[in-house]
Design a protein around this motif. Structure first.
Motif, mmCIF file in Angstrom:
data_model
loop_
_atom_site.group_PDB
_atom_site.id
_atom_site.type_symbol
_atom_site.label_atom_id
_atom_site.label_comp_id
_atom_site.label_asym_id
_atom_site.label_seq_id
_atom_site.Cartn_x
_atom_site.Cartn_y
_atom_site.Cartn_z
ATOM 1 N N LYS A 1 0.841 -1.192 0.000
ATOM 2 C CA LYS A 1 0.000 0.000 0.000
ATOM 3 C C LYS A 1 0.879 1.246 0.000
ATOM 4 N N ALA A 2 0.528 2.179 -0.850
ATOM 5 C CA ALA A 2 1.270 3.437 -0.944
ATOM 6 C C ALA A 2 0.681 4.435 0.041
ATOM 7 N N PRO A 3 1.546 5.240 0.668
ATOM 8 C CA PRO A 3 1.001 6.329 1.473
ATOM 9 C C PRO A 3 0.366 7.350 0.530
ATOM 10 N N LEU A 4 -0.853 7.766 0.839
ATOM 11 C CA LEU A 4 -1.596 8.645 -0.049
ATOM 12 C C LEU A 4 -1.666 10.059 0.472
ATOM 13 N N ALA A 5 -1.656 10.996 -0.456
ATOM 14 C CA ALA A 5 -1.970 12.373 -0.108
ATOM 15 C C ALA A 5 -3.484 12.447 0.050
ATOM 16 N N PHE A 6 -3.976 13.507 0.645
ATOM 17 C CA PHE A 6 -5.396 13.621 0.887
ATOM 18 C C PHE A 6 -6.024 14.639 -0.043
ATOM 19 N N GLY A 7 -7.318 14.479 -0.248
ATOM 20 C CA GLY A 7 -8.091 15.453 -0.999
ATOM 21 C C GLY A 7 -7.706 15.540 -2.461
ATOM 22 N N GLN A 8 -7.588 16.767 -2.931
ATOM 23 C CA GLN A 8 -7.337 17.008 -4.348
ATOM 24 C C GLN A 8 -5.935 16.614 -4.778
ATOM 25 N N ARG A 9 -5.042 16.431 -3.853
ATOM 26 C CA ARG A 9 -3.647 16.125 -4.195
ATOM 27 C C ARG A 9 -3.395 14.632 -4.384
ATOM 28 N N ALA A 10 -4.331 13.774 -4.008
ATOM 29 C CA ALA A 10 -4.104 12.325 -4.069
ATOM 30 C C ALA A 10 -3.861 11.830 -5.489
ATOM 31 N N LEU A 11 -4.754 12.148 -6.415
ATOM 32 C CA LEU A 11 -4.598 11.638 -7.775
ATOM 33 C C LEU A 11 -3.407 12.238 -8.512
ATOM 34 N N PRO A 12 -3.145 13.552 -8.408
ATOM 35 C CA PRO A 12 -1.928 14.063 -9.066
ATOM 36 C C PRO A 12 -0.647 13.405 -8.533
ATOM 37 N N LEU B 1 -0.416 10.334 -7.333
ATOM 38 C CA LEU B 1 -0.381 8.980 -7.892
ATOM 39 C C LEU B 1 0.046 9.006 -9.361
ATOM 40 N N LYS B 2 -0.353 10.039 -10.084
ATOM 41 C CA LYS B 2 0.056 10.136 -11.487
ATOM 42 C C LYS B 2 1.571 10.274 -11.594
ATOM 43 N N GLU B 3 2.164 11.034 -10.697
ATOM 44 C CA GLU B 3 3.635 11.152 -10.668
ATOM 45 C C GLU B 3 4.268 9.803 -10.358
ATOM 46 N N GLU B 4 3.696 9.080 -9.411
ATOM 47 C CA GLU B 4 4.266 7.793 -9.002
ATOM 48 C C GLU B 4 4.125 6.722 -10.082
ATOM 49 N N LEU B 5 3.137 6.857 -10.955
ATOM 50 C CA LEU B 5 3.000 5.902 -12.059
ATOM 51 C C LEU B 5 4.153 6.021 -13.052
ATOM 52 N N LEU C 1 9.928 -0.240 -9.845
ATOM 53 C CA LEU C 1 8.768 -1.108 -10.029
ATOM 54 C C LEU C 1 7.839 -1.068 -8.819
ATOM 55 N N ILE C 2 8.375 -1.119 -7.630
ATOM 56 C CA ILE C 2 7.547 -1.161 -6.413
ATOM 57 C C ILE C 2 6.711 0.110 -6.268
ATOM 58 N N MET C 3 7.255 1.241 -6.692
ATOM 59 C CA MET C 3 6.502 2.502 -6.610
ATOM 60 C C MET C 3 5.325 2.481 -7.582
ATOM 61 N N ARG C 4 5.551 1.961 -8.789
ATOM 62 C CA ARG C 4 4.457 1.878 -9.769
ATOM 63 C C ARG C 4 3.392 0.894 -9.288
ATOM 64 N N GLN C 5 3.827 -0.224 -8.708
ATOM 65 C CA GLN C 5 2.865 -1.204 -8.195
ATOM 66 C C GLN C 5 2.026 -0.612 -7.067
ATOM 67 N N ARG C 6 2.662 0.090 -6.157
ATOM 68 C CA ARG C 6 1.937 0.705 -5.035
ATOM 69 C C ARG C 6 0.955 1.749 -5.543
ATOM 70 N N ALA C 7 1.377 2.545 -6.515
ATOM 71 C CA ALA C 7 0.499 3.575 -7.058
ATOM 72 C C ALA C 7 -0.726 2.943 -7.721
ATOM 73 N N LEU C 8 -0.516 1.839 -8.433
ATOM 74 C CA LEU C 8 -1.649 1.157 -9.068
ATOM 75 C C LEU C 8 -2.589 0.553 -8.033
ATOM 76 N N MET C 9 -2.048 0.002 -6.960
ATOM 77 C CA MET C 9 -2.890 -0.561 -5.892
ATOM 78 C C MET C 9 -3.764 0.533 -5.277
ATOM 79 N N ALA C 10 -3.161 1.691 -5.014
ATOM 80 C CA ALA C 10 -3.913 2.794 -4.423
ATOM 81 C C ALA C 10 -4.947 3.340 -5.407
ATOM 82 N N LEU C 11 -4.549 3.465 -6.671
ATOM 83 C CA LEU C 11 -5.473 3.965 -7.685
ATOM 84 C C LEU C 11 -6.657 3.020 -7.854
ATOM 85 N N CYS C 12 -6.406 1.744 -7.765
ATOM 86 C CA CYS C 12 -7.473 0.749 -7.877
ATOM 87 C C CYS C 12 -8.512 0.949 -6.769
ATOM 88 N N ASP C 13 -8.067 1.298 -5.589
ATOM 89 C CA ASP C 13 -8.998 1.564 -4.487
ATOM 90 C C ASP C 13 -9.775 2.861 -4.719
#
Length: 143
Positions: A18-29, A31-35, A40-52
């Motif tokens: 699980k990736a540590p997430l930013a809150f609110g409006q900053r979460a998706l931007p 995650l886009k950077e982390e993609l 590899l582990i950073m991209r995997q974590r970002a995808l896991m969080a995005l999936c949620d």
């Protein structure tokens, strides 16, 4: 007197996938950077969080507007099966929303997604078929 010892093991309640997430409006931007991260582990974590996150229609709308679909399109060609699995799962969830279906069609994701017909990972093929099913059964919103 007692000494403090620091264990080299992670605490049992911390999930390393699980990736540590930013809150609110900053979460998706964020995650886009982390993609785009080379690790590899950073991209995997970002995808896991995005999936949620994409289970929420507001996040689907924001993800489509932030051009996540371009990044996901590129990830369909990744060598790592986990990346392909999570990418197809995210696309399936996004395809269940009208905004997501329109975004998938506008970003020409159907051809790269169809390259997974012969993928060695069963769940990638299943997610790909479910995405196509969502795209074919539910009409896009008319302008």
């Amino acid at each position: 007197m007692a000494e403090a010892r620091i264990s080299s093991y992670l605490p049992p309640d911390i999930d390393p996938t699980k990736a540590p997430l930013a809150f609110g409006q900053r979460a998706l931007p964020k995650l886009k950077e982390e993609l785009q991260d080379p690790q590899l582990i950073m991209r995997q974590r970002a995808l896991m969080a995005l999936c949620d996150l994409v289970h929420d229609p507001e996040n689907v709308y924001q993800a489509v507007n932030l051009c996540f679909l371009e990044s996901l399109k590129d990830m369909l060609y990744d060598q790592d099966p986990t990346i392909r699995e999570k990418t197809t799962e995210i696309l399936h969830i996004i395809a269940s929303h009208t905004v997501g279906r329109e975004g998938i069609l506008k970003n020409d994701i159907i051809i790269p997604l169809s390259h997974l017909l012969d993928d060695p990972v069963n769940i990638c093929r299943r997610n790909m078929h479910q995405t196509f099913e969502m795209l074919s059964e539910l009409p896009a919103e008319m302008p």
